[in-house]
Design a protein around this motif. Structure first.
Motif, PDB file in Angstrom:
ATOM      1  N   TYR A 134       0.864  -1.176   0.000  1.00 40.30           N
ATOM      2  CA  TYR A 134       0.000   0.000   0.000  1.00 40.30           C
ATOM      3  C   TYR A 134       0.903   1.229   0.000  1.00 40.30           C
ATOM      4  O   TYR A 134       1.898   1.274   0.731  1.00 40.30           O
ATOM      5  CB  TYR A 134      -0.873   0.046   1.251  1.00 40.30           C
ATOM      6  CG  TYR A 134      -1.711  -1.194   1.512  1.00 40.30           C
ATOM      7  CD1 TYR A 134      -3.028  -1.272   1.078  1.00 40.30           C
ATOM      8  CD2 TYR A 134      -1.188  -2.286   2.218  1.00 40.30           C
ATOM      9  CE1 TYR A 134      -3.805  -2.396   1.319  1.00 40.30           C
ATOM     10  CE2 TYR A 134      -1.957  -3.412   2.466  1.00 40.30           C
ATOM     11  CZ  TYR A 134      -3.260  -3.468   2.020  1.00 40.30           C
ATOM     12  OH  TYR A 134      -4.018  -4.585   2.266  1.00 40.30           O
ATOM     13  N   TYR A 143      -2.579   3.921  -3.426  1.00 39.94           N
ATOM     14  CA  TYR A 143      -2.452   2.761  -4.310  1.00 39.94           C
ATOM     15  C   TYR A 143      -2.353   1.472  -3.516  1.00 39.94           C
ATOM     16  O   TYR A 143      -1.797   1.433  -2.418  1.00 39.94           O
ATOM     17  CB  TYR A 143      -1.209   2.907  -5.199  1.00 39.94           C
ATOM     18  CG  TYR A 143      -1.273   4.105  -6.108  1.00 39.94           C
ATOM     19  CD1 TYR A 143      -1.677   3.973  -7.436  1.00 39.94           C
ATOM     20  CD2 TYR A 143      -0.956   5.371  -5.632  1.00 39.94           C
ATOM     21  CE1 TYR A 143      -1.751   5.073  -8.267  1.00 39.94           C
ATOM     22  CE2 TYR A 143      -1.033   6.476  -6.460  1.00 39.94           C
ATOM     23  CZ  TYR A 143      -1.429   6.327  -7.772  1.00 39.94           C
ATOM     24  OH  TYR A 143      -1.518   7.423  -8.595  1.00 39.94           O
ATOM     25  N   LYS A 144      -2.907   0.417  -4.081  1.00 41.97           N
ATOM     26  CA  LYS A 144      -2.795  -0.935  -3.534  1.00 41.97           C
ATOM     27  C   LYS A 144      -2.194  -1.809  -4.631  1.00 41.97           C
ATOM     28  O   LYS A 144      -2.777  -1.953  -5.703  1.00 41.97           O
ATOM     29  CB  LYS A 144      -4.166  -1.456  -3.115  1.00 41.97           C
ATOM     30  CG  LYS A 144      -4.164  -2.874  -2.573  1.00 41.97           C
ATOM     31  CD  LYS A 144      -5.575  -3.287  -2.149  1.00 41.97           C
ATOM     32  CE  LYS A 144      -5.622  -4.729  -1.665  1.00 41.97           C
ATOM     33  NZ  LYS A 144      -7.003  -5.138  -1.273  1.00 41.97           N
ATOM     34  N   ASN A 145      -1.008  -2.348  -4.349  1.00 44.55           N
ATOM     35  CA  ASN A 145      -0.267  -3.107  -5.367  1.00 44.55           C
ATOM     36  C   ASN A 145      -0.169  -2.332  -6.682  1.00 44.55           C
ATOM     37  O   ASN A 145      -0.429  -2.863  -7.765  1.00 44.55           O
ATOM     38  CB  ASN A 145      -0.887  -4.484  -5.582  1.00 44.55           C
ATOM     39  CG  ASN A 145      -0.507  -5.464  -4.483  1.00 44.55           C
ATOM     40  OD1 ASN A 145       0.464  -5.256  -3.754  1.00 44.55           O
ATOM     41  ND2 ASN A 145      -1.263  -6.536  -4.359  1.00 44.55           N
ATOM     42  N   SER A 146       0.169  -1.063  -6.557  1.00 41.86           N
ATOM     43  CA  SER A 146       0.454  -0.154  -7.684  1.00 41.86           C
ATOM     44  C   SER A 146      -0.778   0.249  -8.486  1.00 41.86           C
ATOM     45  O   SER A 146      -0.655   0.967  -9.479  1.00 41.86           O
ATOM     46  CB  SER A 146       1.494  -0.776  -8.627  1.00 41.86           C
ATOM     47  OG  SER A 146       2.706  -1.028  -7.928  1.00 41.86           O
ATOM     48  N   SER A 147      -1.965  -0.198  -8.072  1.00 41.25           N
ATOM     49  CA  SER A 147      -3.200   0.230  -8.744  1.00 41.25           C
ATOM     50  C   SER A 147      -3.920   1.254  -7.873  1.00 41.25           C
ATOM     51  O   SER A 147      -3.959   1.113  -6.642  1.00 41.25           O
ATOM     52  CB  SER A 147      -4.121  -0.969  -8.989  1.00 41.25           C
ATOM     53  OG  SER A 147      -3.529  -1.882  -9.884  1.00 41.25           O
ATOM     54  N   LEU A 148      -4.471   2.278  -8.527  1.00 42.72           N
ATOM     55  CA  LEU A 148      -5.188   3.303  -7.778  1.00 42.72           C
ATOM     56  C   LEU A 148      -6.262   2.647  -6.908  1.00 42.72           C
ATOM     57  O   LEU A 148      -7.036   1.812  -7.381  1.00 42.72           O
ATOM     58  CB  LEU A 148      -5.827   4.297  -8.745  1.00 42.72           C
ATOM     59  CG  LEU A 148      -6.304   5.612  -8.140  1.00 42.72           C
ATOM     60  CD1 LEU A 148      -5.122   6.398  -7.562  1.00 42.72           C
ATOM     61  CD2 LEU A 148      -7.014   6.443  -9.197  1.00 42.72           C
ATOM     62  N   TRP A 149      -6.283   3.022  -5.648  1.00 42.49           N
ATOM     63  CA  TRP A 149      -7.132   2.340  -4.666  1.00 42.49           C
ATOM     64  C   TRP A 149      -8.383   3.156  -4.404  1.00 42.49           C
ATOM     65  O   TRP A 149      -8.319   4.294  -3.964  1.00 42.49           O
ATOM     66  CB  TRP A 149      -6.341   2.146  -3.376  1.00 42.49           C
ATOM     67  CG  TRP A 149      -6.909   1.129  -2.433  1.00 42.49           C
ATOM     68  CD1 TRP A 149      -7.854   0.183  -2.698  1.00 42.49           C
ATOM     69  CD2 TRP A 149      -6.540   0.937  -1.064  1.00 42.49           C
ATOM     70  NE1 TRP A 149      -8.101  -0.581  -1.579  1.00 42.49           N
ATOM     71  CE2 TRP A 149      -7.307  -0.144  -0.570  1.00 42.49           C
ATOM     72  CE3 TRP A 149      -5.627   1.570  -0.224  1.00 42.49           C
ATOM     73  CZ2 TRP A 149      -7.200  -0.594   0.748  1.00 42.49           C
ATOM     74  CZ3 TRP A 149      -5.513   1.117   1.084  1.00 42.49           C
ATOM     75  CH2 TRP A 149      -6.287   0.046   1.574  1.00 42.49           C
ATOM     76  N   ASN A 150      -9.531   2.579  -4.674  1.00 46.39           N
ATOM     77  CA  ASN A 150     -10.817   3.197  -4.375  1.00 46.39           C
ATOM     78  C   ASN A 150     -11.509   2.387  -3.284  1.00 46.39           C
ATOM     79  O   ASN A 150     -11.767   1.196  -3.447  1.00 46.39           O
ATOM     80  CB  ASN A 150     -11.702   3.245  -5.629  1.00 46.39           C
ATOM     81  CG  ASN A 150     -11.106   4.123  -6.709  1.00 46.39           C
ATOM     82  OD1 ASN A 150     -10.763   5.266  -6.454  1.00 46.39           O
ATOM     83  ND2 ASN A 150     -10.967   3.591  -7.909  1.00 46.39           N
TER      84      ASN A 150
END
Length: 274
Positions: A134, A143-150
């Motif tokens: 994170y 981000y969570k694992n490099s993906s934008l975190w919603n």
């Protein structure tokens, strides 16, 4: 100061420390005692804590010289550089040492970059149990694992996240009243508890189990977590538009003058407004 570049270095440092933790997961760990707060969790340390700090510092120390950054790390004496530099690294090389010793999830590596005024500008958390990373950069999202975190709250119950079980917590009746009010206001069916993690993963568990909250009441005894327990996750929460405050709802003081402990103000992490 290139925040993206510094974030990438912090991520490398956190993952490197996480690999050390993973290597020792099945070992019998010798517990040592250090000067800390009034609670046992703040007084325990292991060779793994120190090994993790060593590897984190090997990544970050070159940036201290290159970018004139101060340093605050749990297993190293506070040298006061955080008051002199424009920003400082704030490091918990192994948060949740008790969970790690007991071989249960709830430990993590936490690295933050904090401005002199106490504003967290980078937050990196690596969970060695799940291998999930994170991170957040001020003004650039979480981000969570490099993906934008919603974040979305999907449960029909309130989750109370805590290091100690509620029944073992001082002033448990006061906390129960707070939880009951949240449950009623949100028209939720019941309250469930997740306990046993360190402060860093407690904050992450709130995000993963919404609607949820994690709180520590103000207290006179030294403890209640230290700056390094909350700096990285505060950055993540800020970038998600969520509350990470002291118990009264004011901004967390992440560059305290007198000491690093947060006991007098308490903390409050929540995603209840989603």
């Amino acid at each position: 100061m290139d925040l993206l570049h510094l974030t990438n270095i912090a991520i490398e440092a956190a993952i490197s420390a996480g690999k050390i933790i993973q290597k020792h997961l099945n070992d019998t760990i010798t517990i040592e005692k250090k000067e800390g707060g009034s609670n046992y969790a703040s007084q325990v340390v292991t060779k793994v804590d120190r090994e993790c700090e060593r590897i984190v510092l090997s990544h970050l120390m070159p940036t201290c010289k290159a970018f004139d950054i101060g340093l605050l790390s749990e297993e190293t004496e506070d040298d006061g550089s955080r008051f002199e530099k424009d920003a400082f690294w704030c490091i918990d090389p192994l948060d949740g040492t008790l969970a790690f010793i007991n071989k249960q999830p709830g430990f993590s590596v936490s690295i933050a970059l904090v401005a002199k005024d106490g504003t967290p500008v980078i937050g990196v958390v690596f969970d060695p149990s799940t291998k999930i990373l994170y991170h957040a950069i001020k003004g650039n999202g979480a981000y969570k694992n490099s993906s934008l975190w919603n974040i979305k709250n999907t449960n029909n119950y309130l989750t109370y996240v805590t290091d100690k079980k509620l029944r073992d917590t001082p002033k448990s009746n006061e906390i129960q009243e707070i939880l009951n009010k949240h449950k009623a206001n949100l028209r939720l069916k019941t309250i469930k508890e997740i306990s046993g993690s360190g402060a860093v993963m407690n904050a992450i568990l709130v995000l993963e189990n919404g609607p949820a909250c994690f709180l520590k009441l103000p207290k006179k005894d030294v403890g209640g977590g230290s700056i390094w327990d909350f700096a990285a996750t505060a950055c993540i929460y800020h970038e998600l538009g969520l509350l990470a405050t002291n118990f009264k709802g004011d901004i967390l003081d992440l560059n305290k003058k007198d000491d690093t402990f947060m006991n007098h103000q308490g903390v409050y992490y929540t995603n209840l407004m989603l």
